[in-house]
Design a protein around this motif. Sequence first.
Motif, PDB file in Angstrom:
ATOM      1  N   THR A   1     -47.544 -10.220 -17.724  1.00  0.00           N
ATOM      2  CA  THR A   1     -47.150  -9.446 -19.111  1.00  0.00           C
ATOM      3  C   THR A   1     -46.515  -8.252 -18.749  1.00  0.00           C
ATOM      4  OG1 THR A   1     -49.640  -8.677 -18.601  1.00  0.00           O
ATOM      5  CG2 THR A   1     -49.153 -10.509 -20.140  1.00  0.00           C
ATOM      6  N   ALA A   2     -46.214  -8.067 -17.447  1.00  0.00           N
ATOM      7  CA  ALA A   2     -45.657  -6.482 -17.125  1.00  0.00           C
ATOM      8  C   ALA A   2     -44.323  -6.464 -17.819  1.00  0.00           C
ATOM      9  CB  ALA A   2     -45.599  -6.350 -15.728  1.00  0.00           C
ATOM     10  N   GLN A   3     -44.079  -5.243 -18.064  1.00  0.00           N
ATOM     11  CA  GLN A   3     -42.804  -4.620 -18.715  1.00  0.00           C
ATOM     12  C   GLN A   3     -41.552  -4.382 -17.921  1.00  0.00           C
ATOM     13  OE1 GLN A   3     -42.687  -4.991 -22.234  1.00  0.00           O
ATOM     14  NE2 GLN A   3     -44.528  -5.784 -21.964  1.00  0.00           N
ATOM     15  N   VAL A   4     -40.666  -5.114 -17.914  1.00  0.00           N
ATOM     16  CA  VAL A   4     -39.509  -4.898 -17.025  1.00  0.00           C
ATOM     17  C   VAL A   4     -38.637  -3.610 -18.049  1.00  0.00           C
ATOM     18  CG1 VAL A   4     -37.120  -5.687 -16.021  1.00  0.00           C
ATOM     19  CG2 VAL A   4     -39.549  -7.169 -16.158  1.00  0.00           C
ATOM     20  N   PRO A   5     -38.368  -2.589 -17.161  1.00  0.00           N
ATOM     21  CA  PRO A   5     -37.408  -1.541 -17.672  1.00  0.00           C
ATOM     22  C   PRO A   5     -35.994  -2.060 -18.305  1.00  0.00           C
ATOM     23  CG  PRO A   5     -38.354  -0.856 -15.548  1.00  0.00           C
ATOM     24  CD  PRO A   5     -38.554  -2.175 -15.676  1.00  0.00           C
ATOM     25  N   GLU A   6     -35.730  -1.599 -19.371  1.00  0.00           N
ATOM     26  CA  GLU A   6     -34.475  -1.792 -20.037  1.00  0.00           C
ATOM     27  C   GLU A   6     -33.248  -1.651 -19.049  1.00  0.00           C
ATOM     28  OE1 GLU A   6     -31.701  -0.082 -23.564  1.00  0.00           O
ATOM     29  OE2 GLU A   6     -33.539   0.635 -23.553  1.00  0.00           O
ATOM     30  N   GLU A   7     -33.177  -0.549 -18.326  1.00  0.00           N
ATOM     31  CA  GLU A   7     -32.112  -0.448 -17.193  1.00  0.00           C
ATOM     32  C   GLU A   7     -32.260  -1.735 -16.271  1.00  0.00           C
ATOM     33  OE1 GLU A   7     -33.693   3.611 -18.052  1.00  0.00           O
ATOM     34  OE2 GLU A   7     -34.678   1.648 -17.969  1.00  0.00           O
ATOM     35  N   PHE A   8     -33.294  -2.133 -15.875  1.00  0.00           N
ATOM     36  CA  PHE A   8     -33.159  -3.505 -15.108  1.00  0.00           C
ATOM     37  C   PHE A   8     -32.671  -4.665 -15.798  1.00  0.00           C
ATOM     38  CE2 PHE A   8     -36.326  -2.961 -11.375  1.00  0.00           C
ATOM     39  CZ  PHE A   8     -35.907  -1.619 -11.279  1.00  0.00           C
ATOM     40  N   VAL A   9     -32.890  -4.774 -17.221  1.00  0.00           N
ATOM     41  CA  VAL A   9     -32.520  -5.949 -17.814  1.00  0.00           C
ATOM     42  C   VAL A   9     -30.794  -5.819 -17.970  1.00  0.00           C
ATOM     43  CG1 VAL A   9     -32.652  -7.262 -19.990  1.00  0.00           C
ATOM     44  CG2 VAL A   9     -34.576  -6.257 -18.896  1.00  0.00           C
ATOM     45  N   LYS A  10     -30.536  -4.648 -18.274  1.00  0.00           N
ATOM     46  CA  LYS A  10     -29.011  -4.304 -18.493  1.00  0.00           C
ATOM     47  C   LYS A  10     -28.241  -4.488 -17.432  1.00  0.00           C
ATOM     48  CE  LYS A  10     -26.407  -1.342 -21.539  1.00  0.00           C
ATOM     49  NZ  LYS A  10     -26.451  -0.124 -22.366  1.00  0.00           N
ATOM     50  N   PHE A  11     -28.775  -3.864 -16.238  1.00  0.00           N
ATOM     51  CA  PHE A  11     -27.977  -3.384 -15.254  1.00  0.00           C
ATOM     52  C   PHE A  11     -28.316  -4.073 -13.811  1.00  0.00           C
ATOM     53  CE2 PHE A  11     -27.747   0.861 -17.397  1.00  0.00           C
ATOM     54  CZ  PHE A  11     -26.484   0.560 -18.071  1.00  0.00           C
TER      55      PHE A  11
ATOM     56  N   SER B 268     -30.182  -2.141  -7.247  1.00  0.00           N
ATOM     57  CA  SER B 268     -29.276  -0.886  -6.895  1.00  0.00           C
ATOM     58  C   SER B 268     -28.297  -0.379  -8.037  1.00  0.00           C
ATOM     59  CB  SER B 268     -28.587  -1.403  -5.713  1.00  0.00           C
ATOM     60  OG  SER B 268     -29.141  -1.570  -4.326  1.00  0.00           O
ATOM     61  N   PRO B 269     -27.724  -1.280  -8.733  1.00  0.00           N
ATOM     62  CA  PRO B 269     -27.060  -0.910  -9.904  1.00  0.00           C
ATOM     63  C   PRO B 269     -27.800   0.013 -10.955  1.00  0.00           C
ATOM     64  CG  PRO B 269     -26.253  -2.972  -9.315  1.00  0.00           C
ATOM     65  CD  PRO B 269     -27.523  -2.694  -8.619  1.00  0.00           C
ATOM     66  N   PRO B 270     -29.000  -0.474 -11.109  1.00  0.00           N
ATOM     67  CA  PRO B 270     -29.988   0.183 -12.339  1.00  0.00           C
ATOM     68  C   PRO B 270     -30.354   1.881 -11.626  1.00  0.00           C
ATOM     69  CG  PRO B 270     -30.738  -2.006 -12.114  1.00  0.00           C
ATOM     70  CD  PRO B 270     -29.628  -1.645 -11.142  1.00  0.00           C
ATOM     71  N   ALA B 271     -30.315   1.725 -10.359  1.00  0.00           N
ATOM     72  CA  ALA B 271     -30.748   3.215  -9.862  1.00  0.00           C
ATOM     73  C   ALA B 271     -29.377   4.068  -9.892  1.00  0.00           C
ATOM     74  CB  ALA B 271     -31.110   2.911  -8.161  1.00  0.00           C
ATOM     75  N   GLU B 272     -28.098   3.419  -9.728  1.00  0.00           N
ATOM     76  CA  GLU B 272     -27.208   4.260  -9.782  1.00  0.00           C
ATOM     77  C   GLU B 272     -26.747   5.012 -11.130  1.00  0.00           C
ATOM     78  OE1 GLU B 272     -24.979   5.222  -7.776  1.00  0.00           O
ATOM     79  OE2 GLU B 272     -25.812   4.123  -5.930  1.00  0.00           O
ATOM     80  N   VAL B 273     -27.390   4.325 -12.037  1.00  0.00           N
ATOM     81  CA  VAL B 273     -27.269   4.753 -13.624  1.00  0.00           C
ATOM     82  C   VAL B 273     -28.608   5.914 -13.637  1.00  0.00           C
ATOM     83  CG1 VAL B 273     -27.711   4.027 -16.132  1.00  0.00           C
ATOM     84  CG2 VAL B 273     -26.322   2.856 -14.542  1.00  0.00           C
ATOM     85  N   ILE B 274     -29.601   5.602 -13.396  1.00  0.00           N
ATOM     86  CA  ILE B 274     -30.862   6.146 -13.563  1.00  0.00           C
ATOM     87  C   ILE B 274     -30.841   7.652 -13.032  1.00  0.00           C
ATOM     88  CG2 ILE B 274     -33.366   6.349 -13.280  1.00  0.00           C
ATOM     89  CD1 ILE B 274     -33.571   3.114 -13.527  1.00  0.00           C
TER      90      ILE B 274
END
Length: 357
Positions: A315-325, A244-250
């Motif tokens: 091998t899937a890529q996790v979005p930067e926003e997920f990693v950060k927030f 949810s926090p990444p969604a608030e940013v995106i």
Amino acid sequence: MTKRTTTAVVIGLGLVTLSACGSSDSGGAGDSKTVTLVSHDSWAVSKSVLEDFEKQSGYKVRVLKDGDAGQAVNKAILTKDNPQGDVFFGVDNTLLSRALDNGLFQSYEAKGSDRIVQQYRIDQDRHRVTPIDSGDICVNYDKAYFSKHKLAPPASFDDLIKPAYKNLLVTENAATSSPGLGFLLGTAAKYGDDSWQDYWKKLKANGVKVVDGWEQAYNDEFSGSAGGKKAKADRPLVVSYASSPPAEVIYADPKPKTAPTGVASGTCFRQVEYAGLLSNAKNTKGGKALLDFLISVKFQDDMPLNMFVYPVRETAQVPEEFVKFGPQAKDPETLAPAKIAANRDQWVKSWTSLVLK
């Protein structure tokens, strides 16, 4: 934002007609040009990614969204002899045993299954379901509130029953909401069969507020969300997701440098979603191709920012926003599907009697 919320009866009833009208073009096994995916309402995929699959496979994908996860699973079980579609997506670990015990799926080992993170692989002897995504149900907090009141946000289940957090938490009804049920299961995993009810007695005494579903809890009651700010909400703690926090940013405009909300990492319960080839599916060949697609690198890379869940492919890529927030919890509470199956209904019944009456 992905949400597995309250039952949408009207939507579900509306789909009865839609699925009946669409069943005639399914054809015999393997000869249809249309493959039908049945899902809860939170299914989403980028148009270009889906179009690429349709072009390469030769199948046109029809999606039937059938309400909340619980409703969708129950309806799929009731219609298993004449299913609405070919593949079902969205049964999670809280409801999986119900689906398997009722023979909802047939066996199929999807291509790429060997690249799924080991901890999510289950039913390895029969391959009735394929893991697709994971997410953590956790308490979210409003950073501004706790900063203003010079109060450290809660970090654990134990913190939530302390006097400092009285009348601050809103959660969803465990009988009608997937995150509400996940939060209940998290407390059962944490405190065990003998003590989880005592914990909820303390939580109730500390002023927890219960609402029907995620939409109301997060957007109407939680002061940290964009919707909550507009609604002048007064609860700075809510049961939601680690994503949810990444969604608030995106979704913010302009985008803030940091998320306005945080996650109490010691309150998380790991939710895993699966997909499977429906028993009596009319287009089994198309269904198998669709399952292969759901764990392909292209879909798994695309999924996080559409459904706000984590991929399960190694091998899937996790979005930067997920990693950060919104990083996944390092040590979430978990329960074996068999444990959930044996206790879920009684736990919900006891919870309802204890908390709502």
